[in-house]
Design an enzyme around this catalytic site. Structure first.
Site, PDB file in Angstrom:
ATOM      1  N   THR A 104       0.845  -1.208   0.000  1.00 41.83           N
ATOM      2  CA  THR A 104       0.000   0.000   0.000  1.00 41.83           C
ATOM      3  C   THR A 104       0.878   1.255   0.000  1.00 41.83           C
ATOM      4  OG1 THR A 104      -1.744  -1.216   1.129  1.00 41.83           O
ATOM      5  CG2 THR A 104      -1.892   1.178   1.183  1.00 41.83           C
ATOM      6  N   ASP A 105       1.953   1.230   0.760  1.00 35.07           N
ATOM      7  CA  ASP A 105       2.928   2.333   0.711  1.00 35.07           C
ATOM      8  C   ASP A 105       3.415   2.541  -0.725  1.00 35.07           C
ATOM      9  OD1 ASP A 105       2.978   2.899   3.391  1.00 35.07           O
ATOM     10  OD2 ASP A 105       4.922   1.937   3.796  1.00 35.07           O
ATOM     11  N   MET A 106       3.807   1.436  -1.341  1.00 37.06           N
ATOM     12  CA  MET A 106       4.425   1.566  -2.660  1.00 37.06           C
ATOM     13  C   MET A 106       3.418   1.965  -3.727  1.00 37.06           C
ATOM     14  SD  MET A 106       7.499  -1.107  -2.690  1.00 37.06           S
ATOM     15  CE  MET A 106       6.496  -2.525  -2.447  1.00 37.06           C
TER      16      MET A 106
END
Ligand SMILES: *[C@@H]1O[C@H](CO)[C@@H](O)[C@H](O)[C@H]1NC(C)=O
Length: 332
Positions: A104-106
């Site tokens: 999700t960060d990426m």
């Protein structure tokens, strides 16, 4: 992303703080403070856009710039729970799992890049920058794809299926005698080929396995049979049997196998580059290749503060004495 030349004699230039001065010579500002925090320092979008209306200001937060959750800290794993990703990841009879990397960060970073590029294009037309609100929650929910659609249109609640597909059977990993074999039969004619390849051609003539709908309905029975078949032989046997069959298939590789895979190496995904203190480091190459503007040889990730002097002196025109003063007073 520096791009513009400021009028260093203007009133607003002399009054601005270092960060605002950096914004003055930049096309894009990216920040990931808790929403509202930078405004308290005079560096929020309302303040900077008044000084520099062309600035593209990309904020990345956990939950968004406004709303009840806006001031919460954003962590990939927490948001993958709130956003539903963790609910659909993991074995059917086991606990919810997180994806093995902070996906999700990426993905939020990827949305950030594409929204910045779109804003740059828009600025070509309008001359104006804008405030981009990128956040982990919206990214996570926007990525639920078919699972979201099944629920919001048909009221179908989602479940975990391990490596399997909710609506195509078979389409998953099977344990072999020495590793995992991933294989999917995307339609009924593929299933007939699949049945032949595993040595049980009669499977695809059975009424209960005739169509994908039938196979989804009798998922348990079919999969327990297939699991016993695949366990009998090693992975190399199954890879060889399915090679050139047109049926999607492959291994589950560990890192050693990934970074010795011929196609991974062919795609330039393993690169060795010089590093200022370590001699050389290996990095994963870019995921995209361009025909007209190829990626120039990559540089090692910068050391902490490696470019501080360069930014202050070359970009902002600070004198050596000013830089030394900032360093002595531990500002940098
Ligand atoms: C089944 O899938 C294969 C591979 O994508 C495709 O070539 C074939 O036309 C499909 N057959 C049917 C009946 O949809």
């Amino acid at each position: 992303m520096p791009g513009r030349t400021p009028d260093q004699n203007s009133k607003r230039w002399t009054e601005a703080t270092s960060t605002a001065k950096l914004a003055a010579v930049s096309d894009v500002l990216v920040e990931n403070y808790i929403p509202g925090k930078l405004s308290k320092l005079g560096l929020g979008y309302p303040e900077l856009s008044e000084l520099f209306p062309g600035l593209i200001y990309c904020s990345i937060s956990g939950y968004g710039q406004t709303g009840n959750y806006a001031s919460r800290a954003g962590y990939d794993v927490i948001i993958s729970g709130t956003g539903g990703l963790m609910h659909i990841t993991g074995p059917a009879d086991g606990e919810p799992c997180k994806v093995g990397v902070a996906i999700t960060d990426m993905s939020t970073g990827l949305y950030a890049v594409s929204s910045i590029l779109a804003s740059l294009l828009a600025r070509h037309r309008t001359g104006k920058g804008q405030h981009i609100d990128c956040n982990l929650l919206s990214t996570n929910v926007a990525s639920l794809a078919n699972i979201a659609s099944n629920y919001i249109n048909a009221g179908q609640e989602a479940q975990r299926y391990g490596t399997a597909h909710p609506s195509i059977v078979p389409y998953q990993a099977f344990q072999t005698s020495d590793g995992y074999f991933l294989v999917g039969a995307g339609n009924d004619s593929q299933f007939a080929v699949f049945a032949k390849l595993i040595g049980y051609p009669e499977l695809s003539d059975k009424e209960k396995f005739l169509t994908n709908k039938d196979r989804v309905q009798h998922r348990g029975e079919l999969l327990s049979f297939l699991s016993s078949v695949f366990k009998e032989k090693p992975l190399s046997h199954w890879l060889a049997s399915f090679e050139k069959s047109g049926i999607p298939h492959g291994p589950i590789n560990n890192m050693e196998q990934v970074f010795s895979d011929p196609q991974v190496l062919h795609n330039g995904l393993l690169q060795t580059i010089p590093h200022p203190t370590l001699g050389e480091v290996k990095v994963v190459g870019p995921a995209v290749r361009y025909s007209g503007t190829p990626t120039v040889s990559p540089e090692a990730p910068p050391l902490l503060g490696q470019h501080t002097d360069q930014v202050l002196s070359q970009l902002l025109g600070y004198s050596p004495a000013q830089v030394a003063h900032l360093r002595d007073s531990k500002v940098i």
